[in-house]
Design a protein around this motif. Structure first.
Motif, PDB file in Angstrom:
ATOM      1  N   ILE A 205      -2.742  10.178  -2.151  1.00 23.15           N
ATOM      2  CA  ILE A 205      -3.530   9.401  -3.114  1.00 23.15           C
ATOM      3  C   ILE A 205      -2.608   8.930  -4.228  1.00 23.15           C
ATOM      4  N   GLY A 206      -2.667   7.631  -4.521  1.00 24.61           N
ATOM      5  CA  GLY A 206      -1.808   7.078  -5.562  1.00 24.61           C
ATOM      6  C   GLY A 206      -2.438   5.860  -6.208  1.00 24.61           C
ATOM      7  N   ASP A 207      -1.597   5.098  -6.882  1.00 25.45           N
ATOM      8  CA  ASP A 207      -2.049   3.922  -7.643  1.00 25.45           C
ATOM      9  C   ASP A 207      -2.350   2.766  -6.692  1.00 25.45           C
ATOM     10  N   VAL A 208      -3.538   2.175  -6.851  1.00 30.05           N
ATOM     11  CA  VAL A 208      -3.966   1.077  -5.976  1.00 30.05           C
ATOM     12  C   VAL A 208      -3.067  -0.151  -6.137  1.00 30.05           C
ATOM     13  N   ARG A 209      -2.415  -0.281  -7.271  1.00 31.49           N
ATOM     14  CA  ARG A 209      -1.585  -1.464  -7.505  1.00 31.49           C
ATOM     15  C   ARG A 209      -0.359  -1.495  -6.601  1.00 31.49           C
TER      16      ARG A 209
END
Length: 414
Positions: A205-209
């Motif tokens: 899980i991480g930054d959508v950008r």
């Protein structure tokens, strides 16, 4: 004055409150009711707990409802939909929706000096609800996402950490393959473990950008929207309503919306959970029948023990109906005592399992490390009422044995 109840009390209790009917068969009948009800309570608590735990893990990863594009398949390499402010506002105004979250997925490969592993990066934004992962966090903290800059922090599973020999605080390269190979260096801030192997093996899980930039999407483009409901029981109704509301709508890129519930996304899992209901019904029916038949045998023994008394009552003018009521009252005392002990045994065993996790499970098979328990006192009340009603209904037939007893013979009976 209720004469039948008075006589039943005199037969069943003496002045000190001690039981007067003493044959072992009577105790066995009471024990049968107690064990039957205890097993019913435990069975329902386990199945309700199991369904809640497993479905909760699936919902934690994918929410109740997903809104994506029609062209998206089961691959994590998706085509985007445009998420406008008006669409988000309309969803938030729905009273059945608790909150919504935008997400995007991208397959990649995590690589260390000696190992590599295929994964799917699930990108989320700063408004993401981390409560599910916080409950399943083994080490570290969830990634910190802000508006100012793209975050390189990620959350990985215990399975991935073990495979690649990683710990919270480590840095790792992730390679994404599109027209060419592009690499991103991530910092692991936390490690989670849900024991839901299919997802633990796959998701970071991480930054959508990161996903938006890798796919060259706009800031309003995502793989989809996750919708969390206030009441899971209204899942099918809300899904259907959203489906028809968005069926003819398109985003600013001309892409249609496709609404699917978590049941539709994971049909095999939820079909398996639904089969557990059938197993519970089989157990409940069997236990009710066993408890009923043990009480029938107990009642017959009581009637045979009191043959002499029945003859005397008939000689004094008592009707068959009145005498039957006496023995039904006695049966109620026995069933009631059995139910009290059944509730004590069942609830006590459930509480012991809930707090101490005495019975373990293989999480690779059952998705949870111990037998789950969820005590619902509404279900317990229904089980008690059903057990009492079924037992008494099954005792009506044997009570007609009273009408076959003749005073002339029974008074001499010893």
């Amino acid at each position: 004055m209720n004469l039948e109840l008075f006589i039943a009390k005199k037969i069943h209790f003496n002045k000190d409150g001690r039981k007067k009917v003493s044959p072992p068969a009577i105790r066995i009948a009471t024990l049968g009711v107690a064990l039957g009800l205890a097993i019913m309570i435990i069975s329902v608590a386990i199945v309700v707990g199991f369904k809640h735990e497993v479905s909760g893990k699936v919902i934690g990863f994918s929410s109740h409802i997903q809104i994506s594009g029609f062209s998206n398949n089961s691959s994590f390499e998706t085509l985007p939909i445009g998420v406008s402010d008006s669409l988000q506002a309309a969803l938030k105004q729905n009273p059945e929706i608790l909150y919504i979250e935008n997400f995007a997925t991208k397959p990649g490969i995590l690589k260390t000096d000696n190992e590599f592993l295929g994964i799917a990066l699930k990108g989320v934004d700063k408004n993401y609800d981390w409560s599910f992962f916080e409950k399943n966090l083994l080490a570290g903290v969830p990634p910190h996402l802000s508006d100012s800059a793209i975050s390189n922090e990620i959350l990985i599973s215990h399975y991935i950490a073990n495979k690649l020999h990683l710990e919270a605080g480590d840095q790792i390269l992730c390679y994404f393959i599109d027209d060419n190979i592009r690499a991103r260096k991530f910092e692991i801030t936390g490690i989670y473990q849900t024991n839901f192997t299919e997802y633990d093996k796959l998701f970071i899980i991480g930054d959508v950008r990161h996903v938006q930039k890798l796919n060259r999407w706009g800031t309003d483009q995502f793989s989809g929207i996750e919708v969390k409901l206030r009441d899971f029981s209204k899942l099918d109704e809300v899904t259907e309503n959203l489906y028809f509301d968005l069926m003819n709508c398109t985003d600013r890129y001309g892409e249609h919306y496709f609404v699917r519930s978590v049941r539709e996304l994971n049909p095999q899992l939820f079909n398996w959970l639904d089969l557990l209901d059938m197993n519970v019904w089989v157990i409940l029916i069997l236990m009710a029948v066993v408890a009923g038949f043990t009480m029938i045998s107990g009642l017959l023994i009581i009637i045979l023990e009191r043959t002499n008394m029945i003859g005397i009552l008939k000689a004094l003018g008592a009707t068959n109906y009145s005498i039957r009521k006496i023995f039904i009252y006695i049966s109620i005392f026995l069933v009631g005592k059995g139910m009290i002990w059944g509730n004590i045994i069942g609830i006590l065993l459930c509480l012991l399992q809930a707090h101490f996790k005495l019975i373990k499970l293989d999480p690779d098979v059952y998705y949870i490390p111990a037998v789950p328990i969820e005590l619902n006192f509404g279900y317990i009340l229904i089980l008690n009422i059903s057990c009492l009603v079924i037992s008494l209904l099954m005792l009506i037939g044997p009570s007609y044995l009273v009408s076959l007893i003749r005073p002339a013979k029974s008074i001499k009976f010893e």
